[in-house]
Design a protein around this motif. Sequence first.
Motif, mmCIF file in Angstrom:
data_model
loop_
_atom_site.group_PDB
_atom_site.id
_atom_site.type_symbol
_atom_site.label_atom_id
_atom_site.label_comp_id
_atom_site.label_asym_id
_atom_site.label_seq_id
_atom_site.Cartn_x
_atom_site.Cartn_y
_atom_site.Cartn_z
ATOM 1 N N ALA A 381 34.979 23.620 70.751
ATOM 2 C CA ALA A 381 35.006 22.450 69.869
ATOM 3 C C ALA A 381 35.481 21.232 70.644
ATOM 4 O O ALA A 381 34.930 20.124 70.489
ATOM 5 C CB ALA A 381 35.907 22.710 68.664
ATOM 6 N N ALA A 382 36.497 21.411 71.485
ATOM 7 C CA ALA A 382 36.973 20.310 72.334
ATOM 8 C C ALA A 382 35.854 19.811 73.237
ATOM 9 O O ALA A 382 35.628 18.595 73.366
ATOM 10 C CB ALA A 382 38.167 20.766 73.174
ATOM 11 N N GLU A 383 35.132 20.743 73.856
ATOM 12 C CA GLU A 383 34.025 20.354 74.732
ATOM 13 C C GLU A 383 32.921 19.661 73.933
ATOM 14 O O GLU A 383 32.298 18.705 74.419
ATOM 15 C CB GLU A 383 33.468 21.580 75.448
ATOM 16 N N ARG A 415 40.007 13.740 69.649
ATOM 17 C CA ARG A 415 39.884 15.070 69.046
ATOM 18 C C ARG A 415 39.778 16.141 70.126
ATOM 19 O O ARG A 415 40.359 17.226 69.994
ATOM 20 C CB ARG A 415 38.657 15.106 68.125
ATOM 21 N N ALA A 416 39.050 15.843 71.182
ATOM 22 C CA ALA A 416 38.935 16.797 72.286
ATOM 23 C C ALA A 416 40.293 17.050 72.928
ATOM 24 O O ALA A 416 40.673 18.193 73.211
ATOM 25 C CB ALA A 416 37.944 16.281 73.326
ATOM 26 N N LEU A 417 41.051 16.000 73.149
ATOM 27 C CA LEU A 417 42.376 16.139 73.763
ATOM 28 C C LEU A 417 43.325 16.926 72.871
ATOM 29 O O LEU A 417 44.163 17.695 73.363
ATOM 30 C CB LEU A 417 42.962 14.748 74.064
ATOM 31 N N PHE A 429 38.752 14.131 80.057
ATOM 32 C CA PHE A 429 38.728 13.434 78.766
ATOM 33 C C PHE A 429 39.459 12.084 78.868
ATOM 34 O O PHE A 429 39.010 11.081 78.302
ATOM 35 C CB PHE A 429 39.364 14.295 77.681
ATOM 36 N N PHE A 430 40.591 12.062 79.578
ATOM 37 C CA PHE A 430 41.334 10.800 79.726
ATOM 38 C C PHE A 430 40.544 9.774 80.519
ATOM 39 O O PHE A 430 40.550 8.579 80.203
ATOM 40 C CB PHE A 430 42.688 11.057 80.402
ATOM 41 N N VAL A 431 39.847 10.207 81.566
ATOM 42 C CA VAL A 431 39.035 9.282 82.358
ATOM 43 C C VAL A 431 37.927 8.682 81.490
ATOM 44 O O VAL A 431 37.664 7.469 81.528
ATOM 45 C CB VAL A 431 38.455 9.989 83.595
#
Length: 480
Positions: A381-383, A415-417, A429-431
């Motif tokens: 789900a994160a991906e 949401r991914a984080l 994700f942060f980048v």
Amino acid sequence: PGAPDARMYTPAPRRSWPRLMTKVAVWLLVAGIPAGLVYGALLGDLFRGAEPPRPMAGDFNIAIAEPQLLEGDDLARNEGVSLADSMHLRFSETFCGETNGTEIVDGFLFDCWSPEMIGAITGEDDAAREEEAAELARTIRADIVVYGTVTQRNGQLEFAPVVYIADRQLLRAEEFSGAHTLVSSSGNVALANQRRDLRASAERQASDISDLVFALSFYASGEFDEGLRRVDAAIAGSEWRTDRELLYLLKGNLEGKLGNIEEAEAAYTAAIDTRPGYARAHVGLGEVAYQRAIGPTGSCAAGAVTNEALDAAVTAYEAAIAAPIKPAAANVDTKATFGIARTEACRTQAGLDQNWATAEAQFRQVVQVYEDGAPGLAEIAAESYSFLAFITMATIGTAEDQSMAYRAAIDDLDRALALSAFADRDAQFFVSKAFAQEQLGETEAACLSLASITIDTGEEVLSSPLAQTATAAADRLGCP
């Protein structure tokens, strides 16, 4: 279906202390005794002597339940309990040192619970029993729940054990979670020698599962080499009598984690050869085909992948969806859908087709299943949220309101984080989030996202190529 069989045994439910309090209060009222006069004395003593069960306390927790008697008499029921006790005693000897206790083995703290503590896992069918096993695992923090059924017909007793593997320790290997049906054994319970043989078979299966537990323990701790050594030893062992596709599936996962793509493919193929229609192994073959398509660099850039290689991955994932052997809790269809969506996103990124809309719809299907409460899907789900953000930014030129589109991408990355459990993915994700914030002119927020890579992730990420991208972005933005 139909009228209940009078011979069927309905096991007593596990203790529910609030329900017990209610029953006592109702009995007092029916008897005409004021509940307030005796509630404190009676129930106070009861609760001091019997508390609700504590959660299991080990690094790896094993619970053995009584089997459900589907058909038979008291002798069959008692024999089923005896078989579960035999399995529990073997587990205790291997892991826990005493009947219900904890022990450190190979550096892991194991906790074992007996059938007497657990009671029976019951349900009207396999799916219902798996659901109850999953709920029990969540409630008491069990990693392994062994349960099953007992059926007596014409004097013959059949014991069909099942091992449920929780996803608590299986990050990035959730396809291994869920219920796995083991080899059944049968015998005439009226004959002492056949009862002995049934117990011996149950003990051998407990030993087989012990091999699996050791391998999973090392898998969960990231010691893939040692986990592979354990599972290879189990595959080579002549005493292994449990369904061997479990071992081949785990071997495929471990080989994949070690980057051994050819060996992983061979293991998944062996699992399917052992049990045709085994959907979990088809998902593994899909992953092998996808990793082979993108190569060691993991690139989907133009010229880096081919349609033929990506088609092979889609075909394998579609075979997983079509395969008949897939317990509901394994969420095989959802995992295969994610694999297909990721493959189509790669195809589009490489300029081989224009499938953004198809991939987006499939990723949204995955996150919807997760949001509806399906277990074992947090990582994909994160991906999926990350891919949705990527697709939004890749198609930004078609957006009516680009600022709103970038906001939507940031929301998906948040949401991914929130779901991710891995430092390398957090960094990516942060980048991506910092890029979206930069496009909105939010320099301070973008710098904070880039700084979070150092704050929230491990040192191994800081030396990766991704770190160079983050450093370049920070320099461009003038981040402190």
